[in-house]
Design a protein around this motif. Structure first.
Motif, short mmCIF file in Angstrom:
data_model
loop_
_atom_site.label_atom_id
_atom_site.label_comp_id
_atom_site.label_asym_id
_atom_site.label_seq_id
_atom_site.Cartn_x
_atom_site.Cartn_y
_atom_site.Cartn_z
N GLN A 5 0.94 -1.06 0.36
CA GLN A 5 0.11 -0.19 0.33
C GLN A 5 1.23 1.54 0.45
O GLN A 5 0.19 2.46 -1.04
CB GLN A 5 -0.93 -0.25 1.04
CG GLN A 5 -1.85 1.52 1.57
CD GLN A 5 -2.60 1.59 0.14
OE1 GLN A 5 -2.75 0.50 -0.53
NE2 GLN A 5 -2.81 2.81 -0.66
N ASN A 46 0.97 6.82 -6.50
CA ASN A 46 0.15 7.96 -7.15
C ASN A 46 0.52 9.36 -6.85
O ASN A 46 0.61 10.03 -7.16
CB ASN A 46 -1.04 7.75 -6.05
CG ASN A 46 -2.02 6.39 -5.84
OD1 ASN A 46 -1.78 6.43 -7.00
ND2 ASN A 46 -2.30 6.12 -5.35
N GLN A 76 1.70 1.43 -3.44
CA GLN A 76 0.95 2.65 -4.02
C GLN A 76 0.69 3.53 -3.72
O GLN A 76 0.74 4.97 -5.33
CB GLN A 76 -0.35 1.57 -4.09
CG GLN A 76 -0.83 0.46 -4.57
CD GLN A 76 -1.57 -0.15 -4.17
OE1 GLN A 76 -1.90 -0.70 -3.30
NE2 GLN A 76 -1.57 -1.74 -5.12
#
Length: 95
Positions: free
Chosen positions: A49, A56, A52
């Motif tokens: 996570q 982003n 990610q």
């Protein structure tokens, strides 16, 4: 055949993007090591996570730079088709 578009990035912009990718690359290697060490699933998922979120952040930075440079330049030159390209790209990023 469509001409391949290119974008020259100045020193700071280039270094910032490369540094972000280097950190992400290190995070991915860390997750691989965690997997090889049989680490707990939740610990690995938390790290994925984080990767990610970092990707982003990279996308947001690159998109902002694209809008401020490429899109503005294209619009100033009368190429408003770049807005359609930008909208399609945003749709893909928001999946």
């Amino acid at each position: 055949m469509e001409e391949e578009k290119k974008k020259h990035r100045e020193g700071k912009e280039y270094r910032d993007l490369v540094n972000r990718l280097s950190r992400i690359e290190g995070q991915v290697r860390g997750v691989k090591k965690m997997l090889e060490e049989d680490r707990y699933c939740i610990d690995i998922l938390v790290q994925v996570q984080a990767i990610q979120a970092a990707l982003n952040g990279f996308n947001k930075t690159l998109l902002s730079e694209h809008i401020h440079s490429c899109v503005v330049k294209d619009i100033q030159e009368g190429n408003v088709e770049c807005v359609d390209e930008l909208c399609e790209t945003i749709k893909k990023l928001m999946k």
